[in-house]
Write an enzyme that holds these catalytic residues in place. Structure first.
Site, PDB file in Angstrom:
ATOM      1  N   ASP A   9       0.817  -1.206   0.000  1.00  0.00           N
ATOM      2  CA  ASP A   9       0.000   0.000   0.000  1.00  0.00           C
ATOM      3  C   ASP A   9       0.857   1.266   0.000  1.00  0.00           C
ATOM      4  O   ASP A   9       0.470   2.282  -0.588  1.00  0.00           O
ATOM      5  CB  ASP A   9      -0.930   0.003   1.214  1.00  0.00           C
ATOM      6  CG  ASP A   9      -2.122  -0.936   1.037  1.00  0.00           C
ATOM      7  OD1 ASP A   9      -2.255  -1.513  -0.055  1.00  0.00           O
ATOM      8  OD2 ASP A   9      -2.904  -1.080   1.991  1.00  0.00           O
TER       9      ASP A   9
ATOM     10  N   ASN B 284      -4.227   9.011   2.108  1.00  0.00           N
ATOM     11  CA  ASN B 284      -4.674   8.411   3.366  1.00  0.00           C
ATOM     12  C   ASN B 284      -5.039   9.453   4.413  1.00  0.00           C
ATOM     13  O   ASN B 284      -6.187   9.527   4.851  1.00  0.00           O
ATOM     14  CB  ASN B 284      -3.571   7.516   3.957  1.00  0.00           C
ATOM     15  CG  ASN B 284      -3.787   6.048   3.680  1.00  0.00           C
ATOM     16  OD1 ASN B 284      -4.761   5.659   3.035  1.00  0.00           O
ATOM     17  ND2 ASN B 284      -2.888   5.222   4.165  1.00  0.00           N
TER      18      ASN B 284
ATOM     19  N   ARG C 299      -5.776  18.952  23.824  1.00  0.00           N
ATOM     20  CA  ARG C 299      -4.469  18.482  24.277  1.00  0.00           C
ATOM     21  C   ARG C 299      -4.422  16.982  24.021  1.00  0.00           C
ATOM     22  O   ARG C 299      -5.283  16.229  24.486  1.00  0.00           O
ATOM     23  CB  ARG C 299      -4.249  18.797  25.752  1.00  0.00           C
ATOM     24  CG  ARG C 299      -4.129  20.279  26.051  1.00  0.00           C
ATOM     25  CD  ARG C 299      -3.761  20.524  27.507  1.00  0.00           C
ATOM     26  NE  ARG C 299      -2.411  20.004  27.793  1.00  0.00           N
ATOM     27  CZ  ARG C 299      -2.105  19.259  28.843  1.00  0.00           C
ATOM     28  NH1 ARG C 299      -3.052  18.890  29.706  1.00  0.00           N
ATOM     29  NH2 ARG C 299      -0.862  18.852  29.045  1.00  0.00           N
TER      30      ARG C 299
ATOM     31  N   ASP D  95      -1.747  13.623  21.949  1.00  0.00           N
ATOM     32  CA  ASP D  95      -0.496  13.275  21.279  1.00  0.00           C
ATOM     33  C   ASP D  95      -0.509  13.722  19.826  1.00  0.00           C
ATOM     34  O   ASP D  95       0.538  13.757  19.174  1.00  0.00           O
ATOM     35  CB  ASP D  95      -0.260  11.765  21.337  1.00  0.00           C
ATOM     36  CG  ASP D  95       0.243  11.305  22.695  1.00  0.00           C
ATOM     37  OD1 ASP D  95       0.462  12.159  23.582  1.00  0.00           O
ATOM     38  OD2 ASP D  95       0.423  10.086  22.869  1.00  0.00           O
TER      39      ASP D  95
ATOM     40  N   THR E 137      -8.838   3.094   7.285  1.00  0.00           N
ATOM     41  CA  THR E 137      -8.390   1.759   7.686  1.00  0.00           C
ATOM     42  C   THR E 137      -6.921   1.760   8.115  1.00  0.00           C
ATOM     43  O   THR E 137      -6.354   0.695   8.362  1.00  0.00           O
ATOM     44  CB  THR E 137      -8.566   0.744   6.534  1.00  0.00           C
ATOM     45  OG1 THR E 137      -7.886   1.232   5.376  1.00  0.00           O
ATOM     46  CG2 THR E 137     -10.036   0.531   6.222  1.00  0.00           C
TER      47      THR E 137
END
Length: 300
Positions: free
Chosen positions: A80, A154, A182, A184, A195
Site C-alpha cells: 500500500d 490516506n 491536548r 499526542d 483503515t
C-alpha cells in the site's frame, strides 16, 4: 490476445536499501509480471526509479510524468505504501492503477501476487470494477505564508515530538472554532485512510463512497474528545498552540517540522485516484479478509 490497455507502466517498491534477497525477490516479481503483460499483447515500460533501484535493464523507462502523459495503465507491484506514493503523483493525469500485493495488508493493492495472472488476464480484457478515491491538499502556514504543501490519499497527521509531552491544538472547521485539544496528535483521514492510522487510534471505518473525512484525536487528554466525521468540502485548520518538536505528516511519507503558531490547513483536492479491481470486487470482502472479521465464526 488484444488488451484494452496497450501501454502499461510497471511500478515497484522504491527502496534503495535492504537485503539483496529482498531486492532480488522484488525484481523477479516485476519480471514475471512484465513477461505476462507481453504475452497478453501489452507494451511494457518501467518507471525510471523502479528500474534503477531494482537494477533492471532491457526495458524502456519513463518518468512518472511521462507515464501520466503516455500510459494507459499503471500496474503497481508492492504494498500500500508504494501505491500511496504513485497514486498521489499520477492523480492529476487520470491514469488508472492496479495493485498487486507483495506487502502485508493490501487494502488498496488487493490482487495477491500468487494469483495475479488469472486476475489480470480478465482485467486487461475490460472485466474490472473502477473505484475513485479522493485526495486531500495539506499546507503549513507560518506568519501568513505557505512554507510547505503536500497531497495525501490516506491522511494528514499532526504529531507531538518524539521526546516531548502532549501538544495543544486549536481546531477550526470552515472558520468556526471547534475546540482546543491536548493530545499526542490529530489525524484527518479520508475514507481510504480510515483503515490506517485513524483506525488504530479508535476512528470509524468510512466507506469509499462517502464524501467525508474523519477527524481522530490521538490519545487525547480529555476522553470526551471523540472522532468526528466531516464533509470533505470542509476547510480544516489546526494551529499549534503549545508543545515542542511537533510535526505534520502526509500519508506518513512526507514530513514538515512545525513551530508554535503554525497552521496546518486541509482542503479537498480537485484530483482523485482511479483504482481498478477485479470483477466482483467488494469493499466488504476486503475488510473481512484484512481485518479477520470471520475468525472463530463458522461460515454459512
Amino acid at each position: 490476445m488484444d488488451s484494452k490497455f496497450q501501454l502499461v507502466a510497471l511500478i515497484g517498491k522504491y527502496q534503495t536499501s535492504g537485503s539483496s534477497t529482498v531486492i532480488a525477490g522484488s525484481r523477479a516479481a516485476l519480471e514475471a509480471v512484465a513477461n505476462f503483460l507481453h504475452d497478453q499483447g501489452c507494451d511494457v515500460v518501467l518507471e525510471a526509479d523502479t528500474a534503477r533501484n531494482m537494477g533492471m535493464a532491457g526495458y524502456p523507462t519513463l518518468t512518472v510524468a511521462q507515464i501520466g502523459e503516455q500510459c494507459d495503465l499503471g500496474l503497481v507491484v508492492g504494498g500500500d505504501g508504494t501505491m500511496l506514493g504513485i497514486g498521489r503523483q499520477l492523480a492529476a493525469y487520470g491514469v488508472p492503477l492496479v495493485g498487486i500485493n507483495q506487502g502485508r495488508l493490501g487494502f488498496i493493492t488487493d490482487i495477491p501476487y500468487d494469483n495475479f495472472a488469472s486476475c489480470l488476464s480478465k482485467m486487461l480484457q475490460g472485466e474490472y470494477v473502477e473505484d475513485h478515491r479522493s485526495l486531500m491538499n495539506g499546507r503549513v502556514m507560518r506568519a501568513g505564508h505557505c512554507v510547505y504543501t503536500a497531497m495525501a490519499l490516506n491522511d494528514v497527521v499532526v504529531n507531538r515530538g518524539a521526546t516531548s509531552g502532549m501538544v495543544e491544538l486549536r481546531v477550526e472547521v470552515d472558520g468556526h472554532f471547534v475546540a482546543n485539544q491536548r493530545a499526542d496528535g490529530l489525524i484527518i483521514a479520508s475514507p481510504t485512510g480510515s483503515t490506517a492510522y485513524a483506525l488504530s487510534s479508535g476512528g470509524p471505518l468510512l466507506h469509499p463512497s462517502i464524501p467525508g473525512w474523519v477527524m481522530v484525536p490521538i490519545a487525547p487528554h480529555t476522553l470526551s474528545n471523540r472522532p468526528i466525521v466531516l464533509a470533505n468540502t470542509a476547510h480544516i485548520a489546526i494551529e499549534i498552540v503549545a508543545g515542542r518538536d511537533a510535526s505534520a505528516s502526509f500519508d506518513q511519507q512526507s514530513l514538515a517540522s512545525l513551530m508554535l503558531g503554525d497552521r496546518i490547513e486541509v482542503t479537498r483536492s480537485n484530483h482523485h485516484v482511479r483504482f481498478l479491481h477485479p470483477k466482483g470486487w467488494s469493499y466488504f470482502d476486503t475488510l473481512r479478509e484484512k481485518l479477520h472479521w470471520n475468525e472463530g465464526v463458522a461460515s454459512t
